[in-house]
Scaffold this active site. Structure first.
Site, PDB file in Angstrom:
ATOM      1  N   ASP A  88       0.857  -1.185   0.000  1.00 41.73           N
ATOM      2  CA  ASP A  88       0.000   0.000   0.000  1.00 41.73           C
ATOM      3  C   ASP A  88       0.888   1.228   0.000  1.00 41.73           C
ATOM      4  O   ASP A  88       1.173   1.833   1.037  1.00 41.73           O
ATOM      5  CB  ASP A  88      -0.925  -0.012   1.217  1.00 41.73           C
ATOM      6  CG  ASP A  88      -2.019   1.040   1.118  1.00 41.73           C
ATOM      7  OD1 ASP A  88      -2.086   1.737   0.086  1.00 41.73           O
ATOM      8  OD2 ASP A  88      -2.803   1.170   2.071  1.00 41.73           O
ATOM      9  N   ALA A  89       1.355   1.596  -1.199  1.00 38.88           N
ATOM     10  CA  ALA A  89       2.292   2.711  -1.350  1.00 38.88           C
ATOM     11  C   ALA A  89       1.714   3.846  -2.185  1.00 38.88           C
ATOM     12  O   ALA A  89       2.289   4.928  -2.220  1.00 38.88           O
ATOM     13  CB  ALA A  89       3.587   2.211  -1.990  1.00 38.88           C
ATOM     14  N   LYS A  90       0.603   3.605  -2.877  1.00 33.13           N
ATOM     15  CA  LYS A  90      -0.089   4.622  -3.682  1.00 33.13           C
ATOM     16  C   LYS A  90       0.877   5.336  -4.616  1.00 33.13           C
ATOM     17  O   LYS A  90       0.898   6.575  -4.703  1.00 33.13           O
ATOM     18  CB  LYS A  90      -0.830   5.604  -2.774  1.00 33.13           C
ATOM     19  CG  LYS A  90      -1.890   4.914  -1.903  1.00 33.13           C
ATOM     20  CD  LYS A  90      -2.589   5.886  -0.973  1.00 33.13           C
ATOM     21  CE  LYS A  90      -3.641   5.175  -0.133  1.00 33.13           C
ATOM     22  NZ  LYS A  90      -3.073   4.208   0.850  1.00 33.13           N
ATOM     23  N   ARG A  91       1.651   4.560  -5.353  1.00 30.27           N
ATOM     24  CA  ARG A  91       2.627   5.123  -6.276  1.00 30.27           C
ATOM     25  C   ARG A  91       1.929   5.686  -7.509  1.00 30.27           C
ATOM     26  O   ARG A  91       0.836   5.275  -7.874  1.00 30.27           O
ATOM     27  CB  ARG A  91       3.638   4.056  -6.704  1.00 30.27           C
ATOM     28  CG  ARG A  91       4.432   3.424  -5.577  1.00 30.27           C
ATOM     29  CD  ARG A  91       5.211   4.438  -4.783  1.00 30.27           C
ATOM     30  NE  ARG A  91       6.165   3.818  -3.871  1.00 30.27           N
ATOM     31  CZ  ARG A  91       6.581   4.371  -2.742  1.00 30.27           C
ATOM     32  NH1 ARG A  91       6.123   5.547  -2.380  1.00 30.27           N
ATOM     33  NH2 ARG A  91       7.451   3.747  -1.984  1.00 30.27           N
TER      34      ARG A  91
END
Length: 261
Positions: A88-91
């Site tokens: 869950d890094a929302k790159r």
């Protein structure tokens, strides 16, 4: 290809354990060691009850180098236990930067999934889709997020429909272009705090898995439904605001009863 995220989570219960570590909540002279031991035991205890484990990168990044090392060890532990992993890094970036982010997550950990931000457009997401396809992974695109402020932009009128539905239409096209079984490799993040959005989005995204955050601390109520992966972080990793293995077992069982309808 080996381990495949999409087929694996489709065959498992619909509950996702969110790991948002708070070292200050762990006792003893070495909080990180206590945290790692607790997380390992919790994943072992809940392995049969989970679709995946979601690691929120911000909490690990905040710890510096020791946090990155801890993240890698816990991701490796989850995979040894046979658990699918969501980064869950929302790159979301363009060109070579997007490709580098994809190498750091989807290529480093084949068979895993990554959350991404669509704001920069389709060309910024193509490297993630391609990496997921090569490695048996998946990509979850932010569509309607669980926070109250999501309405600031996501609910804006876009030709008579809220913007998040317009985003979903693009995600649907990407999902069709990157198929897998029994769902596409391109899924959507849809906050469980917006049940009306869940209902509106399913016909728009019939091929996509939904990663549904918001259980517990954010107040979402679990609802059964095909392709919905409900994520609980604080309420499951830290039930009653502290590390408690038995309380987490009870909370997981309660969520699964609700999700079974």
């Amino acid at each position: 290809m080996g381990f495949d995220f999409v087929s694996e989570v489709a065959a498992r219960p619909p509950l996702v354990l969110g790991v948002d570590p708070r070292p200050a909540w762990h006792p003893g002279p070495d909080p990180l060691a206590h945290l790692e031991g607790y997380a390992t035991r919790l994943m072992e205890a809940l392995a049969a009850d989970l679709a995946a484990v979601k690691f929120q990168y911000a909490f690990f990044e905040a710890l510096g180098g020791s946090g990155w090392a801890l993240l890698e060890r816990l991701v490796a532990t989850a995979r040894v236990l046979g658990l699918p992993v969501v980064h869950d890094a929302k790159r979301g970036d363009i060109g070579t930067t997007a490709a580098a982010y994809a190498r750091a997550t989807l290529e480093r950990w084949p068979g895993s999934a990554l959350t991404v931000n669509p704001y920069l457009g389709g060309d910024a997401l193509e490297p993630f889709f391609a990496a997921a396809a090569r490695g048996g992974g998946a990509v979850f695109v932010l569509v309607k997020t669980s926070n109250p402020g999501s309405a600031d932009f996501q609910d804006l009128d876009a030709g008579g429909r809220p913007l998040y539905l317009r985003v979903a239409e693009r995600v649907a096209a990407w999902a069709e272009a990157w198929p897998a079984e029994p769902w596409s490799r391109v899924g959507a993040v849809v906050g469980g705090t917006h049940p009306e959005a869940l209902e509106a989005l399913r016909p728009v995204l019939p091929a996509s898995l939904f990663l549904v955050p918001g259980l517990g601390a954010q107040g979402a109520s679990p609802l059964p439904g095909a392709g919905l992966l409900w994520s609980a972080s604080r309420s499951l990793f830290y039930p009653d605001g502290r590390p408690d293995l038995e309380a987490a077992r009870r909370q997981a069982a309660a969520y699964l009863r609700d999700l079974a309808g």
